[in-house]
Structure formats: structure tokens, C-alpha cells
Design a protein around this motif. Structure first.
Motif, PDB file in Angstrom:
ATOM      1  N   ILE A  41     -26.918 -65.501  78.776  1.00  0.00           N
ATOM      2  CA  ILE A  41     -28.276 -64.931  78.857  1.00  0.00           C
ATOM      3  C   ILE A  41     -29.220 -65.942  79.506  1.00  0.00           C
ATOM      4  O   ILE A  41     -30.020 -65.605  80.388  1.00  0.00           O
ATOM      5  N   ALA A  42     -29.086 -67.199  79.083  1.00  0.00           N
ATOM      6  CA  ALA A  42     -29.960 -68.250  79.630  1.00  0.00           C
ATOM      7  C   ALA A  42     -29.756 -68.399  81.137  1.00  0.00           C
ATOM      8  O   ALA A  42     -30.727 -68.563  81.895  1.00  0.00           O
ATOM      9  N   GLU A  43     -28.516 -68.322  81.567  1.00  0.00           N
ATOM     10  CA  GLU A  43     -28.208 -68.437  83.002  1.00  0.00           C
ATOM     11  C   GLU A  43     -28.927 -67.332  83.792  1.00  0.00           C
ATOM     12  O   GLU A  43     -29.528 -67.582  84.845  1.00  0.00           O
ATOM     13  N   ILE A  44     -28.889 -66.117  83.259  1.00  0.00           N
ATOM     14  CA  ILE A  44     -29.547 -64.990  83.950  1.00  0.00           C
ATOM     15  C   ILE A  44     -31.064 -65.210  83.980  1.00  0.00           C
ATOM     16  O   ILE A  44     -31.719 -65.007  84.997  1.00  0.00           O
ATOM     17  N   VAL A  45     -31.612 -65.654  82.843  1.00  0.00           N
ATOM     18  CA  VAL A  45     -33.064 -65.873  82.767  1.00  0.00           C
ATOM     19  C   VAL A  45     -33.489 -66.965  83.746  1.00  0.00           C
ATOM     20  O   VAL A  45     -34.475 -66.813  84.480  1.00  0.00           O
ATOM     21  N   VAL A  46     -32.727 -68.067  83.771  1.00  0.00           N
ATOM     22  CA  VAL A  46     -33.115 -69.207  84.624  1.00  0.00           C
ATOM     23  C   VAL A  46     -32.903 -68.868  86.090  1.00  0.00           C
ATOM     24  O   VAL A  46     -33.819 -69.012  86.910  1.00  0.00           O
ATOM     25  N   LYS A  47     -31.694 -68.391  86.425  1.00  0.00           N
ATOM     26  CA  LYS A  47     -31.423 -68.113  87.856  1.00  0.00           C
ATOM     27  C   LYS A  47     -32.242 -66.927  88.372  1.00  0.00           C
ATOM     28  O   LYS A  47     -32.641 -66.911  89.535  1.00  0.00           O
ATOM     29  N   GLY A  48     -32.488 -65.962  87.504  1.00  0.00           N
ATOM     30  CA  GLY A  48     -33.256 -64.786  87.932  1.00  0.00           C
ATOM     31  C   GLY A  48     -34.758 -64.983  87.788  1.00  0.00           C
ATOM     32  O   GLY A  48     -35.528 -64.057  88.035  1.00  0.00           O
ATOM     33  N   LYS A  49     -35.172 -66.210  87.365  1.00  0.00           N
ATOM     34  CA  LYS A  49     -36.600 -66.517  87.151  1.00  0.00           C
ATOM     35  C   LYS A  49     -37.279 -65.404  86.336  1.00  0.00           C
ATOM     36  O   LYS A  49     -38.364 -64.905  86.684  1.00  0.00           O
ATOM     37  N   VAL A  50     -36.634 -65.020  85.259  1.00  0.00           N
ATOM     38  CA  VAL A  50     -37.148 -63.933  84.416  1.00  0.00           C
ATOM     39  C   VAL A  50     -38.364 -64.424  83.620  1.00  0.00           C
ATOM     40  O   VAL A  50     -38.369 -65.549  83.103  1.00  0.00           O
ATOM     41  N   ASP A  51     -39.375 -63.602  83.530  1.00  0.00           N
ATOM     42  CA  ASP A  51     -40.597 -63.920  82.783  1.00  0.00           C
ATOM     43  C   ASP A  51     -40.277 -63.811  81.281  1.00  0.00           C
ATOM     44  O   ASP A  51     -40.035 -62.715  80.770  1.00  0.00           O
ATOM     45  N   VAL A  52     -40.299 -64.929  80.557  1.00  0.00           N
ATOM     46  CA  VAL A  52     -39.904 -64.898  79.139  1.00  0.00           C
ATOM     47  C   VAL A  52     -40.879 -64.086  78.280  1.00  0.00           C
ATOM     48  O   VAL A  52     -40.510 -63.626  77.197  1.00  0.00           O
ATOM     49  N   THR A  53     -42.093 -63.905  78.763  1.00  0.00           N
ATOM     50  CA  THR A  53     -43.044 -63.130  77.954  1.00  0.00           C
ATOM     51  C   THR A  53     -42.674 -61.637  77.943  1.00  0.00           C
ATOM     52  O   THR A  53     -43.184 -60.880  77.126  1.00  0.00           O
ATOM     53  N   ALA A  54     -41.786 -61.247  78.869  1.00  0.00           N
ATOM     54  CA  ALA A  54     -41.419 -59.822  78.958  1.00  0.00           C
ATOM     55  C   ALA A  54     -40.098 -59.509  78.257  1.00  0.00           C
ATOM     56  O   ALA A  54     -39.634 -58.369  78.303  1.00  0.00           O
ATOM     57  N   ILE A  55     -39.473 -60.515  77.627  1.00  0.00           N
ATOM     58  CA  ILE A  55     -38.148 -60.274  77.025  1.00  0.00           C
ATOM     59  C   ILE A  55     -38.117 -60.749  75.567  1.00  0.00           C
ATOM     60  O   ILE A  55     -37.250 -61.522  75.159  1.00  0.00           O
ATOM     61  N   SER A  56     -39.071 -60.274  74.787  1.00  0.00           N
ATOM     62  CA  SER A  56     -39.175 -60.807  73.424  1.00  0.00           C
ATOM     63  C   SER A  56     -37.932 -60.512  72.585  1.00  0.00           C
ATOM     64  O   SER A  56     -37.528 -61.340  71.765  1.00  0.00           O
ATOM     65  N   ASP A  57     -37.283 -59.375  72.822  1.00  0.00           N
ATOM     66  CA  ASP A  57     -36.076 -59.088  72.040  1.00  0.00           C
ATOM     67  C   ASP A  57     -35.012 -60.156  72.295  1.00  0.00           C
ATOM     68  O   ASP A  57     -34.390 -60.686  71.361  1.00  0.00           O
ATOM     69  N   ALA A  58     -34.817 -60.493  73.572  1.00  0.00           N
ATOM     70  CA  ALA A  58     -33.840 -61.539  73.916  1.00  0.00           C
ATOM     71  C   ALA A  58     -34.257 -62.877  73.292  1.00  0.00           C
ATOM     72  O   ALA A  58     -33.433 -63.580  72.686  1.00  0.00           O
ATOM     73  N   ASN A  59     -35.535 -63.229  73.415  1.00  0.00           N
ATOM     74  CA  ASN A  59     -36.009 -64.496  72.845  1.00  0.00           C
ATOM     75  C   ASN A  59     -35.680 -64.574  71.349  1.00  0.00           C
ATOM     76  O   ASN A  59     -35.144 -65.570  70.855  1.00  0.00           O
ATOM     77  N   HIS A  60     -35.999 -63.508  70.634  1.00  0.00           N
ATOM     78  CA  HIS A  60     -35.828 -63.530  69.181  1.00  0.00           C
ATOM     79  C   HIS A  60     -34.347 -63.555  68.788  1.00  0.00           C
ATOM     80  O   HIS A  60     -33.954 -64.251  67.849  1.00  0.00           O
ATOM     81  N   GLU A  61     -33.530 -62.803  69.533  1.00  0.00           N
ATOM     82  CA  GLU A  61     -32.112 -62.766  69.174  1.00  0.00           C
ATOM     83  C   GLU A  61     -31.375 -64.044  69.574  1.00  0.00           C
ATOM     84  O   GLU A  61     -30.378 -64.405  68.950  1.00  0.00           O
ATOM     85  N   VAL A  62     -31.869 -64.739  70.598  1.00  0.00           N
ATOM     86  CA  VAL A  62     -31.281 -66.053  70.919  1.00  0.00           C
ATOM     87  C   VAL A  62     -31.582 -67.030  69.771  1.00  0.00           C
ATOM     88  O   VAL A  62     -30.707 -67.770  69.329  1.00  0.00           O
ATOM     89  N   LEU A  63     -32.810 -66.996  69.266  1.00  0.00           N
ATOM     90  CA  LEU A  63     -33.136 -67.853  68.107  1.00  0.00           C
ATOM     91  C   LEU A  63     -32.206 -67.539  66.938  1.00  0.00           C
ATOM     92  O   LEU A  63     -31.623 -68.434  66.316  1.00  0.00           O
ATOM     93  N   ASN A  64     -32.083 -66.253  66.651  1.00  0.00           N
ATOM     94  CA  ASN A  64     -31.254 -65.826  65.520  1.00  0.00           C
ATOM     95  C   ASN A  64     -29.798 -66.269  65.718  1.00  0.00           C
ATOM     96  O   ASN A  64     -29.159 -66.786  64.798  1.00  0.00           O
ATOM     97  N   SER A  65     -29.283 -66.101  66.941  1.00  0.00           N
ATOM     98  CA  SER A  65     -27.882 -66.458  67.216  1.00  0.00           C
ATOM     99  C   SER A  65     -27.650 -67.954  67.041  1.00  0.00           C
ATOM    100  O   SER A  65     -26.656 -68.373  66.435  1.00  0.00           O
ATOM    101  N   LEU A  66     -28.553 -68.761  67.580  1.00  0.00           N
ATOM    102  CA  LEU A  66     -28.397 -70.212  67.429  1.00  0.00           C
ATOM    103  C   LEU A  66     -28.446 -70.593  65.951  1.00  0.00           C
ATOM    104  O   LEU A  66     -27.665 -71.424  65.475  1.00  0.00           O
ATOM    105  N   PHE A  67     -29.367 -69.961  65.216  1.00  0.00           N
ATOM    106  CA  PHE A  67     -29.534 -70.260  63.789  1.00  0.00           C
ATOM    107  C   PHE A  67     -28.262 -69.899  63.009  1.00  0.00           C
ATOM    108  O   PHE A  67     -27.813 -70.656  62.129  1.00  0.00           O
TER     109      PHE A  67
END
Ligand code: FS2
Ligand code: SF4
Length: 540
Positions: A41-67
Motif C-alpha cells: 500500500i505504501a509503495e502505491i501511495v508513494v509512487k502514485g503521489k497519493v494525497d494522504v488526506t483523501a485515503i483515511s480508511d487506508a491510513n487508519h487500517e495501516v495503523l491498525n495492521s502495524l499495531f
């Protein structure tokens, strides 16, 4: 399996058959694959220059997954498998919306069932990075990110977020897939992880204090009352708040265990007259202490010790990122509300806790409270009544080698003060160490994340004493580590310029000899020796 992320890793080199923590091979491999899907997911966000403010579900689930993958947080194979599927869906959705060329396998692999996941996991784990220095630095970043994610997740539950932290988590995760990074670039990434670790702890501090007030000096009862009760462990204060709300008027008391103890220091929780006190000691003592507690136990996060006896297992519930097979798991609804009625109903049918100790412990010395005492503290330093402060924050653990910390606290000269945070405190917070002119010799700031408070206090003292460098203060750092939240605390301190930190009871097994050498030569990191030698060294 291969896992060397915590201090208790087998032979200080790696758990390969079963975790010392109790994690089995299937859980270990599924956790590896979960991390791998986050990297994709991070690779897609970084390479695709994805705006993190528009993907809150991904942001929250990445936190949950790492935790979920932090030591002792989640042992539930089915829950981790479901989370991998969720992350692959999120990943595929992002990929469809943001077609980026030349993606890593982490962003493109497909698996459909448990067997496929386990087969895939065998080729993408920690050892798939062959160069041991690169592996060591990548894992140092990943473990720092896990700790950062945990703290960010708690802040999120209170409604506080920082998009820069999300952006960095993606940058850090994606960087661990990049074979083109040099060792120097990876070392720089490690320090940048520390920078964002400070931001994550500051965010959580802001979240906690804005909602629950500033921690204040508090005597916490360690005895019991004669009502049925629930024991709450872990670190999440929003879970505690909901549990206290739902137990009002039910006749059920609530006690804290281990890292939930500092909740008593917050003004907000003092209004609940069924919030009785703290029961027992640090996390690894739970199998002995949950028996006599008699009532149900709620884990809001790590540290879970796999329960041996069915009678204890039946009384354990988890929520949030925590999980254990066979234990009830309480999910939040879409508004974050949790229904704890099953736990409360169980408590009503069980006996009150059996008393295992009496008396009280004192804490609440986070930055605001210490600033209120600043004049007294500064006078004591100037007059020589306090010669030195010892930051002894961090984690506790079950190994006998940690008796060092009890002995160290006992043998420290009487004109020294211990600054602590995290469950490391249980090695000495019930000792009669006395006070210096009314200032207790053990000042507990709170949970492991409240190590941030200790850094803020150090920076304030530097300002008061008009020093150039935080290392000129009479403060020594003798930190105990166990899991990945201690890793982010360490990286944060390094980022803030703190030198000569002693780390024990062993240096991390995931540090290769060359990476350990960099930490020793650049930051003066050292292990521990004997109590006598170390005290002599620190006091010199
Ligand atoms: Fe202690 Fe365990 Fe706080 Fe760590 S209760 S070792 O998770 O985060 O510290
Ligand atoms: Fe071993 Fe620690 Fe990993 Fe558990 S978390 S498997 S004890 S290294």
C-alpha cells in the motif's frame, strides 16, 4: 518462522520454531504477510503521489495492521487473516485509482486463502533481505513505525490526527522495499523515524491532555473493595472511558492492570467512584494475578501472555488491535462505540477480587505537574540536594536479568531521582525509596508514550539552566526495552540529541554488529554491566 523484534527473542538472535512470547508459526507468518501488504500500500501511495488526506480508511487500517503485529498484541490467526484480506482490498482499490508503473511484488501479489498466505509468507519475511546490515536497518525502521502506529492509533481514537505522520509511515514502509537505498540513506531514515516518533508522542500527549486533563500527583490504591469487578489492561484511554461510563450504577468496580495504571493520574477519570485502583504489577505477572482477581479482564492493547488455564481464558476479552483465539473480542461500531455489556454481565456473576497487596503508589509526574514543581526541583539541584536524575523509562519483562533494575534503583545514592514511564516502573515503584524535600525519588510520568514528557522536562531544564546542550544536564539514561514502542521511544530520544543512553537488559538482537557499531560510535549507546559498575560510571 523468523522473528527477532523483541528483547526476549530466543538466544538474542531470533525465534525460529515458536515465539518465546507464545506466538506460533502461523501467527508469525501471517503477521509478516500483513506487514508486507502494508508495504505494498505504501509503495502505491508513494509512487502514485497519493494525497494522504483523501485515503483515511487506508491510513487508519495501516495503523491498525502495524499495531496488530506488535509483540503480545494479537495472537488470533483468523483475525490476522481477515486483516490481510482487508488490506489487499484497500491496496487493490488504491492501485486501480492510482495506476503507478513499476510496482514491487508487495503491491501486486495475490493470495486467496490461508494456505496461499502461508506459502507467500515463507518468501517475504525478515530473512528475505540477505544483507544483514540492510536487514537490521530496515527492521529498525519497521519496529519504530510499529511503535509510532500504536501511539498514533490511540490519538486517532481521541479524534486527533496528523497527516504528516501518515505520509512518513508510507515513506518509511515503502523505503524498506527499495534495494537502491545505501546504508547511509537507511541510517538517515532511522533518524527521520525518530523525528516522526516525537511528532506521534506529541500528538498523543495533546490528545490525552486535551480530553482527560493534565496528569497530576495521585495516590493510587493497590488494595481491593468487596464488589465484583473488571480489570482493564493495555494503553487505550478511550476504552477505559467507555467501560467506566457503562459500569456506572451497575455495582461493578473497575481496576487497572499494568500500563493502564497511569489513567488514575488524569483528572477526568477521578469522577468515577467505581474506578477503584490498580491491581497487581506489570504485564508478565498476569497469569499469577488474573486468577485471584476473580473477575473478567479487558485487554485494550498488548501485552497479552497466552493464558494456560481455561478458567482465566474464559474471563479474558480483547478489543481494538488486540486479540487472542477463544477470547471474546469487542468490536467498535462505525462511531467508535463499544458495547461492554457481556463483560459487565460476567463480572456481576463472579466474586470480588482477592486482595494480593495493600497500600498505595504515587504517580502523575508528567510535564505539566513537574513544571508546577519546577522551582522546588531547580532549588534542589542548585543546593546539591539532588545530584542526578536517572531516566529509567521503558518496559518490564519476565527475564531474571531484569532484577538488575530493582537492584539499581535500590542502590542508587539517596541524592538521586528516578524519572520513569512505561511498565519498567514496576521493578521499583513499590520500594520505600523515600523523597528529597518532598520530591518523591521515583517520579512516574505515565505510560511508555509519556517518555515524551520526560524529554519535554529535560528540554525545559536545559532552558532554565541556560545550557547549550541537553547532554550537559545532570540526567543519565538507563532505559529498559522489550517491545517496539520502546524502539520508537529510543529513536525519538536519539533524534532529540540525547547521547550515552544505556539500553538493557540486552542490546536488540536485530542490530547487526555494524549497525550496533554506528549507534555506539555516533550516539554513545551502551548496554548494561553490573549494578555497582554502572552506578559508579553514571555518577562519575
Ligand atoms: Fe509494557 Fe507491554 Fe507500554 Fe510495552 S505493557 S512492554 O507493551 O507498551 O510498555
Ligand atoms: Fe520471539 Fe519476541 Fe518475536 Fe515473540 S515477538 S516471536 S518472543 S522475537
Amino acid at each position: 518462522m523468523f522473528c527477532y523484534q523483541c528483547q526476549e527473542t530466543a538466544k538474542n538472535t531470533g525465534c525460529t520454531v515458536k515465539g518465546v512470547c507464545g506466538k506460533n508459526e502461523v501467527v508469525a507468518k501471517l503477521q509478516d504477510l500483513l506487514i508486507y501488504s502494508c508495504k505494498g500500500i505504501a509503495e502505491i501511495v508513494v509512487k502514485g503521489k497519493v494525497d494522504v488526506t483523501a485515503i483515511s480508511d487506508a491510513n487508519h487500517e495501516v495503523l491498525n495492521s502495524l499495531f496488530i503485529t506488535i509483540t503480545n498484541a494479537n495472537f488470533d490467526e483468523d483475525a490476522i487473516e481477515a486483516q490481510i484480506k482487508k488490506m489487499m482490498n484497500i491496496r487493490n482499490g488504491l492501485k486501480n485509482q492510482n495506476p503507478a508503473v513499476d510496482l514491487h511484488d508487495a503491491a501486486t501479489f495475490t493470495v486467496s486463502d490461508r494456505d496461499g498466505m502461508l506459502e507467500k509468507a515463507a518468501s517475504i519475511g525478515v530473512l528475505s533481505t540477505e544483507n544483514e546490515d540492510v536487514r537490521s536497518l530496515r527492521e529498525l525502521v519497521i519496529y519504530g513505525l510499529k511503535g509510532m502506529a500504536a501511539y498514533t492509533h490511540h490519538a486517532l481514537n481521541i479524534g486527533k490526527e496528523n497527516d504528516d505522520i501518515y505520509s512518513f509511515i508510507y515513506e518509511g514502509l515503502a523505503s524498506t522495499l527499495n534495494d537502491g537505498l545505501s546504508v547511509d540513506e537507511l541510517v538517515a531514515l532511522v533518524l527521520k523515524t525518530g523525528e516522526y516518533g516525537v511528532a506521534a508522542m506529541a500528538l498523543l500527549d495533546e490528545a490525552n491532555t486535551s480530553k482527560y486533563g493534565n496528569p497530576e500527583i495521585t495516590q493510587v490504591d493497590i488494595g481491593v473493595r468487596n464488589n465484583p469487578a473488571i480489570l482493564i489492561s493495555g494503553h487505550d484511554l478511550t476504552d477505559l472511558e467507555q467501560l467506566l461510563e457503562q459500569t456506572q450504577g451497575t455495582g461493578v468496580d473497575v481496576y487497572t492492570h499494568s500500563e493502564m495504571l497511569p489513567a488514575h493520574y488524569y483528572p477526568f477519570f477521578k469522577k468515577y467512584d467505581n474506578f477503584v485502583g490498580n491491581y497487581g504489577g506489570s504485564w508478565w505477572r498476569q497469569l499469577d494475578e488474573f486468577g485471584p482477581f476473580n473477575g473478567p479482564i479487558l485487554f485494550t492493547t498488548n501485552c497479552i501472555v497466552p493464558p494456560r488455564k481455561d478458567d482465566i481464558r474464559d474471563r479474558i476479552f480483547t478489543t481494538g488491535s488486540a486479540g487472542f483465539p477463544g477470547c471474546g473480542h469487542i468490536e467498535a461500531d462505525e462511531n467508535g462505540k463499544k458495547d461492554f455489556s457481556a463483560i459487565i454481565d460476567m463480572a456481576k456473576q463472579l466474586p470480588a477480587p482477592t486482595e494480593i497487596e495493600t497500600g498505595s503508589i504515587v504517580g502523575g509526574f508528567a510535564h505539566n505537574q513537574v513544571f508546577a514543581l519546577a522551582d522546588k526541583v531547580v532549588d534542589a539541584v542548585k543546593s546539591g540536594d539532588i545530584k542526578k536524575f536517572f531516566v529509567m523509562a521503558g518496559c518490564d519483562g519476565r527475564m531474571r536479568s531484569r532484577e538488575y533494575y530493582t537492584e539499581f534503583a535500590e542502590k542508587l545514592p539517596k541524592d538521586t531521582v528516578i524519572l520513569t514511564a512505561g511498565c519498567a516502573k514496576y521493578r521499583y515503584n513499590k520500594l520505600p525509596l523515600g523523597d528529597i524535600g518532598g520530591i518523591p525519588r521515583v517520579l512516574d510520568a505515565g505510560q511508555c508514550n509519556d517518555s515524551y514528557s520526560l524529554a519535554v522536562i529535560a528540554l525545559k531544564l536545559k532552558e532554565i539552566f541556560e545550557l547549550e546542550d541537553v547532554n550537559e544536564l545532570p540526567i543519565a539514561y538507563n532505559i529498559a526495552w522489550y517491545e517496539q514502542k520502546a524502539v520508537i521511544v529510543l529513536l525519538a530520544l536519539l533524534y532529540l540529541g540525547v547521547k550515552n543512553i544505556h539500553l538493557g537488559p540486552t542490546l536488540p538482537g536485530f542490530l547487526s554488529p555494524n549497525v550496533a557499531k554506528v549507534l555506539v560510535e555516533t550516539f554513545g549507546i551502551a548496554g548494561i554491566g553490573t549494578v555497582e559498575d554502572d552506578i559508579e560510571l553514571f555518577m562519575a
